[in-house]
Scaffold this active site. Structure first.
Site, PDB file in Angstrom:
ATOM      1  N   SER A  11       0.861  -1.187   0.000  1.00 18.99           N
ATOM      2  CA  SER A  11       0.000   0.000   0.000  1.00 18.99           C
ATOM      3  C   SER A  11       0.897   1.237   0.000  1.00 18.99           C
ATOM      4  O   SER A  11       2.080   1.147   0.341  1.00 18.99           O
ATOM      5  CB  SER A  11      -0.951  -0.009   1.202  1.00 18.99           C
ATOM      6  OG  SER A  11      -0.233  -0.198   2.404  1.00 18.99           O
ATOM      7  N   GLU A  13       1.303   5.596   0.708  1.00 20.22           N
ATOM      8  CA  GLU A  13       0.794   6.793   1.401  1.00 20.22           C
ATOM      9  C   GLU A  13       1.238   8.078   0.682  1.00 20.22           C
ATOM     10  O   GLU A  13       2.383   8.182   0.245  1.00 20.22           O
ATOM     11  CB  GLU A  13       1.353   6.787   2.832  1.00 20.22           C
ATOM     12  CG  GLU A  13       0.906   7.974   3.653  1.00 20.22           C
ATOM     13  CD  GLU A  13       1.283   7.793   5.118  1.00 20.22           C
ATOM     14  OE1 GLU A  13       1.054   6.705   5.678  1.00 20.22           O
ATOM     15  OE2 GLU A  13       1.827   8.755   5.679  1.00 20.22           O
ATOM     16  N   THR A  44      -2.423  11.637   4.092  1.00 14.30           N
ATOM     17  CA  THR A  44      -2.220  12.175   5.442  1.00 14.30           C
ATOM     18  C   THR A  44      -3.071  13.424   5.686  1.00 14.30           C
ATOM     19  O   THR A  44      -3.658  14.006   4.763  1.00 14.30           O
ATOM     20  CB  THR A  44      -0.737  12.502   5.715  1.00 14.30           C
ATOM     21  OG1 THR A  44      -0.334  13.524   4.808  1.00 14.30           O
ATOM     22  CG2 THR A  44       0.130  11.280   5.565  1.00 14.30           C
ATOM     23  N   TYR A  45      -3.058  13.843   6.947  1.00 17.77           N
ATOM     24  CA  TYR A  45      -3.978  14.875   7.430  1.00 17.77           C
ATOM     25  C   TYR A  45      -3.236  15.704   8.466  1.00 17.77           C
ATOM     26  O   TYR A  45      -2.541  15.132   9.322  1.00 17.77           O
ATOM     27  CB  TYR A  45      -5.126  14.117   8.082  1.00 17.77           C
ATOM     28  CG  TYR A  45      -6.227  14.910   8.707  1.00 17.77           C
ATOM     29  CD1 TYR A  45      -7.250  15.421   7.913  1.00 17.77           C
ATOM     30  CD2 TYR A  45      -6.273  15.098  10.087  1.00 17.77           C
ATOM     31  CE1 TYR A  45      -8.294  16.099   8.495  1.00 17.77           C
ATOM     32  CE2 TYR A  45      -7.329  15.789  10.662  1.00 17.77           C
ATOM     33  CZ  TYR A  45      -8.333  16.286   9.860  1.00 17.77           C
ATOM     34  OH  TYR A  45      -9.370  16.945  10.428  1.00 17.77           O
ATOM     35  N   HIS A  72      -6.368   9.802   6.350  1.00 14.23           N
ATOM     36  CA  HIS A  72      -5.947   9.802   7.746  1.00 14.23           C
ATOM     37  C   HIS A  72      -6.838  10.822   8.449  1.00 14.23           C
ATOM     38  O   HIS A  72      -7.257  11.816   7.858  1.00 14.23           O
ATOM     39  CB  HIS A  72      -4.486  10.235   7.884  1.00 14.23           C
ATOM     40  CG  HIS A  72      -3.512   9.277   7.278  1.00 14.23           C
ATOM     41  ND1 HIS A  72      -2.226   9.137   7.747  1.00 14.23           N
ATOM     42  CD2 HIS A  72      -3.633   8.410   6.247  1.00 14.23           C
ATOM     43  CE1 HIS A  72      -1.596   8.218   7.030  1.00 14.23           C
ATOM     44  NE2 HIS A  72      -2.421   7.773   6.108  1.00 14.23           N
ATOM     45  N   ASP A 104      -0.633  15.315  16.455  1.00 12.83           N
ATOM     46  CA  ASP A 104       0.195  16.148  17.335  1.00 12.83           C
ATOM     47  C   ASP A 104      -0.368  17.547  17.316  1.00 12.83           C
ATOM     48  O   ASP A 104      -0.808  18.032  16.275  1.00 12.83           O
ATOM     49  CB  ASP A 104       1.648  16.177  16.841  1.00 12.83           C
ATOM     50  CG  ASP A 104       2.298  14.808  17.004  1.00 12.83           C
ATOM     51  OD1 ASP A 104       2.233  14.269  18.115  1.00 12.83           O
ATOM     52  OD2 ASP A 104       2.828  14.293  16.012  1.00 12.83           O
ATOM     53  N   ALA A 118      -5.768   8.056  20.580  1.00  8.77           N
ATOM     54  CA  ALA A 118      -6.330   7.376  19.404  1.00  8.77           C
ATOM     55  C   ALA A 118      -7.351   6.297  19.792  1.00  8.77           C
ATOM     56  O   ALA A 118      -8.304   6.055  19.044  1.00  8.77           O
ATOM     57  CB  ALA A 118      -5.212   6.773  18.566  1.00  8.77           C
ATOM     58  N   TYR A 140       4.351   1.821  16.817  1.00  9.07           N
ATOM     59  CA  TYR A 140       5.710   2.380  16.921  1.00  9.07           C
ATOM     60  C   TYR A 140       6.689   1.309  17.413  1.00  9.07           C
ATOM     61  O   TYR A 140       6.888   1.155  18.625  1.00  9.07           O
ATOM     62  CB  TYR A 140       5.701   3.590  17.880  1.00  9.07           C
ATOM     63  CG  TYR A 140       4.740   4.656  17.406  1.00  9.07           C
ATOM     64  CD1 TYR A 140       5.182   5.665  16.557  1.00  9.07           C
ATOM     65  CD2 TYR A 140       3.394   4.611  17.757  1.00  9.07           C
ATOM     66  CE1 TYR A 140       4.293   6.618  16.067  1.00  9.07           C
ATOM     67  CE2 TYR A 140       2.497   5.553  17.267  1.00  9.07           C
ATOM     68  CZ  TYR A 140       2.953   6.549  16.429  1.00  9.07           C
ATOM     69  OH  TYR A 140       2.077   7.478  15.933  1.00  9.07           O
ATOM     70  N   LYS A 160      -5.855   0.422  21.789  1.00  8.38           N
ATOM     71  CA  LYS A 160      -6.556   0.984  20.620  1.00  8.38           C
ATOM     72  C   LYS A 160      -6.917  -0.106  19.613  1.00  8.38           C
ATOM     73  O   LYS A 160      -7.908   0.021  18.900  1.00  8.38           O
ATOM     74  CB  LYS A 160      -5.813   2.169  20.016  1.00  8.38           C
ATOM     75  CG  LYS A 160      -4.610   1.949  19.208  1.00  8.38           C
ATOM     76  CD  LYS A 160      -3.997   3.294  18.775  1.00  8.38           C
ATOM     77  CE  LYS A 160      -2.533   3.077  18.450  1.00  8.38           C
ATOM     78  NZ  LYS A 160      -1.851   4.278  18.004  1.00  8.38           N
ATOM     79  N   GLN A 171       5.165   3.138  12.259  1.00  7.96           N
ATOM     80  CA  GLN A 171       6.144   4.179  11.959  1.00  7.96           C
ATOM     81  C   GLN A 171       7.291   3.483  11.237  1.00  7.96           C
ATOM     82  O   GLN A 171       7.508   2.276  11.427  1.00  7.96           O
ATOM     83  CB  GLN A 171       6.626   4.791  13.292  1.00  7.96           C
ATOM     84  CG  GLN A 171       7.612   5.908  13.152  1.00  7.96           C
ATOM     85  CD  GLN A 171       7.039   7.044  12.314  1.00  7.96           C
ATOM     86  OE1 GLN A 171       7.066   6.987  11.095  1.00  7.96           O
ATOM     87  NE2 GLN A 171       6.508   8.049  12.975  1.00  7.96           N
ATOM     88  N   PHE A 211      13.720  14.401   9.982  1.00  7.03           N
ATOM     89  CA  PHE A 211      12.409  13.801  10.198  1.00  7.03           C
ATOM     90  C   PHE A 211      12.495  12.666  11.235  1.00  7.03           C
ATOM     91  O   PHE A 211      11.635  12.537  12.106  1.00  7.03           O
ATOM     92  CB  PHE A 211      11.905  13.284   8.846  1.00  7.03           C
ATOM     93  CG  PHE A 211      10.442  13.014   8.818  1.00  7.03           C
ATOM     94  CD1 PHE A 211       9.533  13.955   9.280  1.00  7.03           C
ATOM     95  CD2 PHE A 211       9.959  11.813   8.319  1.00  7.03           C
ATOM     96  CE1 PHE A 211       8.177  13.695   9.257  1.00  7.03           C
ATOM     97  CE2 PHE A 211       8.604  11.543   8.289  1.00  7.03           C
ATOM     98  CZ  PHE A 211       7.716  12.489   8.764  1.00  7.03           C
ATOM     99  N   HIS A 261       3.660  -1.057   3.838  1.00  6.88           N
ATOM    100  CA  HIS A 261       3.018   0.234   3.558  1.00  6.88           C
ATOM    101  C   HIS A 261       4.134   1.246   3.287  1.00  6.88           C
ATOM    102  O   HIS A 261       4.953   1.508   4.171  1.00  6.88           O
ATOM    103  CB  HIS A 261       2.179   0.660   4.771  1.00  6.88           C
ATOM    104  CG  HIS A 261       1.472   1.966   4.598  1.00  6.88           C
ATOM    105  ND1 HIS A 261       0.317   2.098   3.849  1.00  6.88           N
ATOM    106  CD2 HIS A 261       1.737   3.212   5.076  1.00  6.88           C
ATOM    107  CE1 HIS A 261      -0.090   3.351   3.881  1.00  6.88           C
ATOM    108  NE2 HIS A 261       0.758   4.051   4.614  1.00  6.88           N
TER     109      HIS A 261
END
Ligand code: FAD
Length: 280
Positions: A11, A13, A44-45, A72, A104, A118, A140, A160, A171, A211, A261
């Protein structure tokens, strides 16, 4: 799995581009990647609604490929009423998959909102919309930067998943054992859903280092040293990056990872070079 799907369960992103040129380019990237028959795309959002409208627009444009496209959605800084509206809009637009995140807090923003983590967002989506959406959440393997330790973070992760997520996407990381260790810990807490490794191609050392510091992903010393030695030689960085990331992906798949992903950063070539190196 449908017979039309890529055998490795990949997939991709994207992020919402800022410019018209970026949007045009993304359509080409979408088409190149759609040809590989991914399971889904995701977009993403920005937490706090900064890219909410652009995320919806890009979800529509990417979804025209016919590939399932998951927005997202983050809850931090939002009220339940806003989230309810957004879920209703997505349903009307035919969206049936989401990546649900806390997000965040952007600097300078005031209230945290009504949902703090979440797991509360996943519960909210299930309460509001039942089984309509397939929900993915974040994991993560090297621990979320705010978590006191990995075990605590895995407990929060398990919470979650039990709130009704269908799968998780991790991540990115460059140490395969971090992933296998995380999966073992999650399974020990009763998590049964697929945990898909998130894969970051290596194309630009400076950006990757910045990053990675921010999101808590470790670049192993030997990779750092090698990349530093290439200076501005982007071809050498790309060749080394393709090799390192392809070997990581192959190890993950051979060790039982249920798919991959890719964080494409809206570029097709670096990701496709990796995908083409992998075998079933
Ligand atoms: P949570 O799962 O809520 O965890 C956040 C922290 O709180 C962790 O330290 C966790 O251990 C702790 N915690 C969780 N639940 C509880 C609880 N009930 N009680 C106490 N502590 C708890 N960010 C964006 O802004 N936009 C995006 O589109 C985006 N996409 C992403 C996609 C993926 C696959 C990943 C891995 C990350 C993405 N992020 C995105 C980044 C993400 O928003 C941040 O990492 C954020 O800090 C945490 O979000 P989360 O959903 O993982 O939070």
């Amino acid at each position: 799995m449908s017979s039309h799907e890529h055998p490795l369960g990949i997939s991709f992103e994207f992020f919402p581009p800022n410019t018209d040129a970026g949007r045009d380019k993304l359509i080409h990237v979408r088409d190149e990647l759609a040809a590989r028959k991914p399971r889904f795309f995701s977009v993403t959002y920005g937490a706090g609604g900064s890219t909410q409208a652009r995320t919806r627009e890009v979800v529509r444009a990417v979804g025209e490929s016919g590939i399932t496209t998951a927005p997202h959605l983050s809850c931090i800084g939002s009220e339940k009423a806003q989230l309810r509206d957004l879920l209703a809009q997505y349903r009307e637009e035919g969206v049936d998959s989401l990546v649900a995140l806390r997000g965040d807090m952007p600097s300078g923003m005031g209230s945290i909102g009504e949902l703090r983590y979440a797991n509360e967002l996943v519960e909210f989506i299930r309460t509001e919309t039942g089984d309509h959406f397939d929900i993915a959440v974040a994991a993560y393997p090297e621990s979320h930067p705010q978590a006191p330790n990995l075990d605590k973070d895995v407990e929060n992760f398990a919470r979650k998943m039990k709130a009704g997520a269908n799968m998780a996407i991790t991540q990115y990381f460059f140490t395969a054992d971090a992933y296998f260790n995380f999966v073992d810990k999650a399974r020990a807490l009763g998590v049964e859903q697929p945990i898909i490794p998130g894969i970051m191609p290596i194309t630009n050392y400076t950006k990757l280092a910045r990053f990675s510091d921010a999101c808590g992903a470790e670049i192993p010393r030997w990779i750092r040293k090698q990349l530093e030695s290439y200076g501005d030689d982007s071809e050498a960085i790309a060749a080394f990056g393709t090799d390192v990331v392809s070997r990581l992906c192959q190890r993950l798949l051979d060790g039982g990872a249920p798919g991959l992903h890719f964080y494409t950063l809206n570029q097709a070539a670096p990701v496709l070079k990796v995908v083409d190196n992998l075998t079933d």
